[in-house]
Design an enzyme around this catalytic site. Structure first.
Site: not given
Ligand code: GLY
Length: 258
Positions: A160, A247
């Site tokens: 991200h 996250c």
């Molecule tokens: N494990 C986090 C994702 O890939 O969304």
């Protein structure tokens, strides 16, 4: 008052999506204990933490950041790029509806919240495997009336945009320049991560400080040298699931108590 929405760790976390991290054994009890300490860190920094129950059929559901974008004016339910994650938003939207008017990204757009970095009235969105051009255009249309500018940012070698760059103070970003072009952020004061700590660019800003993984002492020192208060938390098991500090929560202002 700040609200932080979180969700307990799924028993199935070991079956999570992985893109740029090799699969490694995850100790679920340890992950849950680390997540508990993370929530306590948010509380110590003044957040009211809301804990949703685990969704054991959804391995990645602890990473609530990806399913919604919360601005002062509205919240937007995303449509995560990984199909396995698209059901995670339903229970989060029920909570968010108490605090914000809700909008949604529709098919065939995709956005992961981890790709969305708002700094002032500019919203930077990672053009990653998880967030596509349609999703970015829908976001642009949804926030235009509130005066936000949306800028797509190419990322590489990371999941991200916020794996590569996060805000750590009003005018300051923490950046991994190998994963995103630092020239995109030339208008900000930049702190580069220590090259020995490639995953160190993800910090969660709360008020005047940040919550930050304990395993990056060199980069942590760089932030301390820049005058940033760092609350360190051990997130090793969640990092194995390609998650980190931003996250695991959706943090936003609660205007009902203003
Ligand atoms: N494990 C986090 C994702 O890939 O969304």
């Amino acid at each position: 008052m700040m609200i932080a929405i979180t969700r307990d760790v799924s028993a199935s976390l070991a079956d999570c999506q992985l893109s740029f991290v090799d699969r490694d054994a995850i100790d679920i009890e340890r992950a849950a204990a680390q997540h508990h300490a993370y929530r306590q860190a948010l509380e110590s920094l003044g957040c009211r933490v809301l804990s949703l129950p685990a969704q054991d059929a959804m391995p990645d559901a602890v990473f609530v950041e990806d399913v919604a974008l919360v601005f002062d004016e509205i919240a937007i339910m995303t449509r995560p790029g990984a199909e396995s994650r698209r059901a995670e938003g339903a229970s989060v939207s029920e909570v968010l509806a108490r605090y914000r008017s809700l909008r949604a990204i529709e098919a065939s757009g995709t956005i992961d919240g981890g790709d969305v970095l708002r700094v002032g009235r500019t919203i930077h969105v990672g053009q990653s495997a998880r967030s596509n051009a349609d999703g970015i255009q829908q976001l642009r249309a949804l926030v235009a009336e509130f005066g936000y500018t949306v800028q797509g940012v190419p990322t590489h070698e990371c999941l991200h945009l916020k794996s590569a760059v996060t805000q750590v103070a009003d005018d300051t970003l923490l950046i991994q320049p190998e994963w995103v072009d630092r020239d995109v952020f030339a208008g900000y004061r930049l702190i580069e991560i220590d090259p020995d700590e490639p995953h160190a660019a993800n910090a969660l800003r709360i008020g005047s400080g940040v919550v930050y993984p304990a395993c990056f002492p060199r980069t942590r020192q760089r932030m301390a040298d820049a005058g940033i208060d760092v609350t360190a938390v051990d997130l090793s098991e969640l990092q194995k699931a390609e998650g980190a500090t931003t996250c695991c929560s959706l943090v936003f202002r609660d205007f009902s108590t203003a």
